[in-house]
Design a protein around this motif. Structure first.
Motif, PDB file in Angstrom:
ATOM      1  N   GLY A 144     -10.493  -2.671   0.164  1.00  0.00           N
ATOM      2  CA  GLY A 144      -9.310  -3.055   0.926  1.00  0.00           C
ATOM      3  C   GLY A 144      -9.357  -2.553   2.354  1.00  0.00           C
ATOM      4  O   GLY A 144     -10.318  -1.890   2.766  1.00  0.00           O
ATOM      5  N   PRO A 162     -15.006  -5.896  -6.658  1.00  0.00           N
ATOM      6  CA  PRO A 162     -14.602  -5.359  -7.959  1.00  0.00           C
ATOM      7  C   PRO A 162     -15.466  -5.909  -9.083  1.00  0.00           C
ATOM      8  O   PRO A 162     -15.785  -7.098  -9.123  1.00  0.00           O
ATOM      9  CB  PRO A 162     -13.143  -5.826  -8.087  1.00  0.00           C
ATOM     10  CG  PRO A 162     -12.674  -5.918  -6.682  1.00  0.00           C
ATOM     11  CD  PRO A 162     -13.863  -6.422  -5.895  1.00  0.00           C
ATOM     12  N   THR A 167     -13.873  -0.837  -8.067  1.00  0.00           N
ATOM     13  CA  THR A 167     -12.622  -1.362  -8.643  1.00  0.00           C
ATOM     14  C   THR A 167     -11.707  -1.943  -7.568  1.00  0.00           C
ATOM     15  O   THR A 167     -10.792  -2.693  -7.867  1.00  0.00           O
ATOM     16  CB  THR A 167     -11.858  -0.264  -9.416  1.00  0.00           C
ATOM     17  OG1 THR A 167     -11.676   0.848  -8.542  1.00  0.00           O
ATOM     18  CG2 THR A 167     -12.621   0.168 -10.655  1.00  0.00           C
ATOM     19  N   GLU A 168     -11.951  -1.561  -6.312  1.00  0.00           N
ATOM     20  CA  GLU A 168     -11.057  -2.063  -5.262  1.00  0.00           C
ATOM     21  C   GLU A 168     -11.762  -1.996  -3.908  1.00  0.00           C
ATOM     22  O   GLU A 168     -12.474  -1.023  -3.631  1.00  0.00           O
ATOM     23  CB  GLU A 168      -9.806  -1.165  -5.234  1.00  0.00           C
ATOM     24  CG  GLU A 168      -8.648  -1.751  -4.452  1.00  0.00           C
ATOM     25  CD  GLU A 168      -7.447  -0.783  -4.408  1.00  0.00           C
ATOM     26  OE1 GLU A 168      -7.298   0.055  -5.340  1.00  0.00           O
ATOM     27  OE2 GLU A 168      -6.708  -0.857  -3.412  1.00  0.00           O
TER      28      GLU A 168
END
Ligand code: NIG
Ligand code: FE
Length: 417
Positions: A47, A368, A44-45
């Motif tokens: 980073g 994602p 989902t992410e």
């Protein structure tokens, strides 16, 4: 085992994360001091910096992370090894002459016909364990050592059963047209008509195969015979794959483009104009440098293909004859060192491009919406994978947010049984 891989996990402390990028083609993206959030099995992410909180967190302490690998070409179900043939080839015997004289693939056919389904399954699961320890989470496996109805179905059942028992997802391919079996010797057309074509309909109907493959090679199956097989596959709703121009140029590459196969594989001797046709037709070239290495043949022209805009994928061709190499990492080193692919290109070729050749667009990158399938390396960056052939650099493998392999844990492989 698909339902088991819907975990929630935050992977953090990643020194370097390299993945195919959003731009498609050969685009790659690198994150440093990175984290990945996986929810319900899906990323989902992704980073850099401080990760969000999570109930389950895996801190990888500065190690590198890459997408799990995909091996798009193996013959991993077989009755026995062929070390004696290998020794003969080292002394100059020719791979195809051995086959023409009834050995090679046909020796494995005898051994596979004589093996029980349970034995074959047990062996396949052990091979999948090794592949997992090399970072592979998706692996195509072909039939093709049965060459009659009962034994081809036996092989495909083994492949299907392995899928429910092992965290590596196995993609089944029907390769009835791998060689002409002894009972049809001298009558390849009769074999195709009476055995291969009815089996294509059967395995398409039962869901035992997703793809149909053919060994298109002078002395094995002609282009015309291969066309009959691949067109029947298409009519039955299955995509084609083809062993094309592996030893000699014979038109198999052009055939893959004409029929619209998912992939054309090997391509050691493929002519340039036919390779360009693959690009136009959207056929993925799957290169298998381990086979060139083991058979001491010139490598496929990966650098030229990439420069011409082809989305090259890489695989092992793991089998008991032409290429017993099971380790995709060794293939990655060969691709870089012998075929002049860059480390980033190699990464894309064993992830996104390999997955694409298997119609798996839910994986092959860390982004994602895609499966949370990751490999944690015992190394600071992805170049080490290529730079240190033979080193066991895969430390952990995560499938859908679930840890399925940990090199330092007891019973380091998770199987469902
Ligand atoms: O991809 N060429 C045909 N099939 C395999 C070899 C299988 C074998 O030698 O048993 C290949 O090279
Ligand atoms: Fe093969």
């Amino acid at each position: 085992m698909t339902d088991a891989f819907t975990g929630d996990l935050v992977v953090c402390g990643i020194g370097e994360l390299t993945t195919p990028g959003p731009g498609g083609g050969w685009d790659t993206r690198t994150y440093r001091n990175a984290y990945v959030v996986i929810e319900g099995g899906t990323v989902t992410e992704v980073g850099e910096g401080s990760p969000p909180d999570g109930d389950r967190v895996l801190d990888v302490d500065g190690r590198a992370v890459v997408p799990a690998f995909c091996d798009p070409h193996t013959h991993a179900v077989f009755g026995d090894w062929r070390a004696r043939e290998f020794a003969l080839r080292l002394r100059g015997a020719d791979y195809k002459e051995i086959l023409t004289e009834g050995g090679g693939i046909l020796e494995t056919v005898s051994a596979t016909r004589a093996s029980e389904e349970e034995e074959l399954l047990d062996e396949l699961l052990r091979h999948l364990d090794v592949m997992l320890s090399c970072g592979v989470l998706t692996c195509e496996v072909k039939s093709g050592y049965g060459l009659d109805r009962a034994n081809e179905i036996k092989m495909l059942r083994v492949i299907s059963r392995a899928n429910s028992e092992h965290p590596v997802e196995v993609v089944p391919t029907f390769l009835g047209a791998h060689a002409v079996p002894p009972e049809w010797r001298g009558d390849p057309d009769g074999y195709i008509e009476n055995v291969v074509l009815p089996l294509i309909d059967e395995v398409a109907g039962s869901g035992l195969a997703e793809f149909v493959d053919v060994f298109c090679e002078p002395g094995v199956f002609t282009v015309q015979q291969s066309r009959v097989v691949l067109e029947a596959a298409r009519e039955a709703g299955l995509d084609g794959r083809i062993h094309a121009d592996e030893m000699e140029a014979a038109g198999g590459t052009q055939l893959a483009a004409d029929v619209g196969c998912a992939s054309a594989e090997h391509l050691l001797a493929a002519p340039e104009d036919e390779l360009r046709s693959l690009r136009e037709a959207g056929v993925t070239p799957v290169l298998l440098p381990g086979t060139a290495f083991m058979l001491q043949k010139p490598y496929a022209r990966a650098r030229w293909m990439i420069d011409e805009g082809l989305d090259v994928a890489l695989g092992t061709d793991f089998n008991p004859g032409s290429c017993p190499i099971i380790d995709i990492k060794l293939i990655m080193s060969l691709a870089a060192i012998q075929m002049s692919m860059t480390p980033a290109e190699v990464m894309v070729a064993v992830t996104r491009n390999a997955a694409q050749s298997l119609n798996r667009d839910d994986r092959g990158a860390i982004a994602p919406g895609l499966c949370g399938d990751l490999v944690v390396l015992d190394a600071p960056d992805h170049v080490h994978l290529i730079y240190r052939p033979g080193a066991p650099l895969v430390r952990q493998v995560i499938r859908g947010g679930v840890l399925v392999y940990d090199r330092y844990a007891d019973g380091c492989i998770m199987r469902s049984v």
